[in-house]
Design a protein around this motif. Structure first.
Motif, short mmCIF file in Angstrom:
data_model
loop_
_atom_site.label_atom_id
_atom_site.label_comp_id
_atom_site.label_asym_id
_atom_site.label_seq_id
_atom_site.Cartn_x
_atom_site.Cartn_y
_atom_site.Cartn_z
N MET A 1 0.84 -1.19 0.00
CA MET A 1 0.00 0.00 0.00
C MET A 1 0.88 1.24 0.00
SD MET A 1 -3.15 -0.94 2.53
CE MET A 1 -4.42 -0.05 1.68
N LEU A 2 0.26 2.35 -0.31
CA LEU A 2 0.97 3.62 -0.41
C LEU A 2 1.71 3.96 0.88
CD1 LEU A 2 1.49 6.25 -2.02
CD2 LEU A 2 -0.58 7.14 -0.97
N GLY A 3 1.03 3.86 1.99
CA GLY A 3 1.64 4.22 3.28
C GLY A 3 2.85 3.36 3.62
N ASP A 4 2.76 2.08 3.32
CA ASP A 4 3.88 1.17 3.59
C ASP A 4 5.09 1.56 2.75
OD1 ASP A 4 2.23 -0.35 5.32
OD2 ASP A 4 1.45 -1.46 3.61
N MET A 5 4.83 1.93 1.50
CA MET A 5 5.91 2.34 0.60
C MET A 5 6.59 3.62 1.11
SD MET A 5 5.66 3.11 -3.52
CE MET A 5 4.09 2.29 -3.56
N ILE A 6 5.78 4.57 1.55
CA ILE A 6 6.33 5.82 2.07
C ILE A 6 7.15 5.57 3.33
CG2 ILE A 6 5.71 8.05 3.11
CD1 ILE A 6 3.28 8.07 1.16
N ARG A 7 6.59 4.83 4.27
CA ARG A 7 7.30 4.56 5.53
C ARG A 7 8.62 3.84 5.28
NH1 ARG A 7 3.99 1.28 8.13
NH2 ARG A 7 2.84 2.93 9.16
N HIS A 8 8.57 2.82 4.43
CA HIS A 8 9.78 2.04 4.14
C HIS A 8 10.88 2.94 3.56
CE1 HIS A 8 12.27 -1.35 2.98
NE2 HIS A 8 12.36 -0.80 1.78
N ARG A 9 10.51 3.74 2.59
CA ARG A 9 11.50 4.59 1.93
C ARG A 9 12.02 5.68 2.87
NH1 ARG A 9 15.04 4.19 -2.23
NH2 ARG A 9 15.38 6.22 -3.12
N SER A 32 1.76 10.84 9.08
CA SER A 32 1.52 9.69 9.96
C SER A 32 0.27 8.93 9.52
CB SER A 32 1.39 10.15 11.40
OG SER A 32 1.09 9.06 12.24
N TYR A 33 -0.80 9.65 9.22
CA TYR A 33 -2.02 9.01 8.72
C TYR A 33 -1.75 8.25 7.42
CZ TYR A 33 -5.27 11.27 11.98
OH TYR A 33 -5.95 11.64 13.10
N LEU A 34 -1.00 8.87 6.53
CA LEU A 34 -0.67 8.20 5.27
C LEU A 34 0.10 6.91 5.51
CD1 LEU A 34 0.44 11.07 2.85
CD2 LEU A 34 -1.53 9.57 2.60
N GLU A 35 1.13 7.00 6.35
CA GLU A 35 1.97 5.83 6.61
C GLU A 35 1.20 4.68 7.26
OE1 GLU A 35 5.61 6.60 8.65
OE2 GLU A 35 6.49 7.66 6.94
N ARG A 36 0.18 5.03 8.02
CA ARG A 36 -0.62 3.99 8.67
C ARG A 36 -1.82 3.59 7.81
NH1 ARG A 36 -2.35 6.25 13.92
NH2 ARG A 36 -1.88 8.28 13.03
N ASN A 37 -1.82 4.07 6.55
CA ASN A 37 -2.88 3.76 5.59
C ASN A 37 -4.26 4.18 6.07
OD1 ASN A 37 -1.20 2.48 3.53
ND2 ASN A 37 -0.85 0.94 5.12
N MET A 38 -4.31 5.27 6.83
CA MET A 38 -5.58 5.79 7.32
C MET A 38 -6.15 6.85 6.38
SD MET A 38 -4.72 5.89 11.38
CE MET A 38 -6.36 6.32 11.91
N LYS A 39 -5.33 7.38 5.49
CA LYS A 39 -5.77 8.32 4.47
C LYS A 39 -5.77 7.57 3.15
CE LYS A 39 -6.47 12.52 5.97
NZ LYS A 39 -7.80 13.05 5.97
#
Length: 86
Positions: A1-9, A32-39
């Protein structure tokens, strides 16, 4: 998911949420919301700023979405065909 990709990078680049926030102009809480896939539907402008800062290509994002849409269309077509099978 998008958030996982952002957090990892972000972690790969050794950045904190605060540092990424400062570099992108996107609030720490929103990141933070993005990284946790809440957005689920961030604007393309926000995603673009984050991806450019993290040196991530934008192309895979669009490809994944298109592939998912293609799969959905194939399933819908298949269902329609099966409905009219005699």
């Amino acid at each position: 998911m998008l958030g996982d990709m952002i957090r990892h990078r972000r972690k790969e680049k050794g950045l904190t949420l605060s540092e990424l926030s400062r570099k992108t102009g996107v609030s720490k809480s929103y990141l933070s919301y993005l990284e946790r896939n809440m957005k689920k539907n961030p604007s393309i402008e926000i995603v673009k700023r984050i991806f450019l800062t993290l040196d991530l290509p934008l192309t895979p994002l669009f490809y994944q979405e298109t592939a998912a849409e293609d799969t959905l269309k194939k399933k819908e077509f298949s269902l329609k065909c099966n409905t009219f099978t005699v």
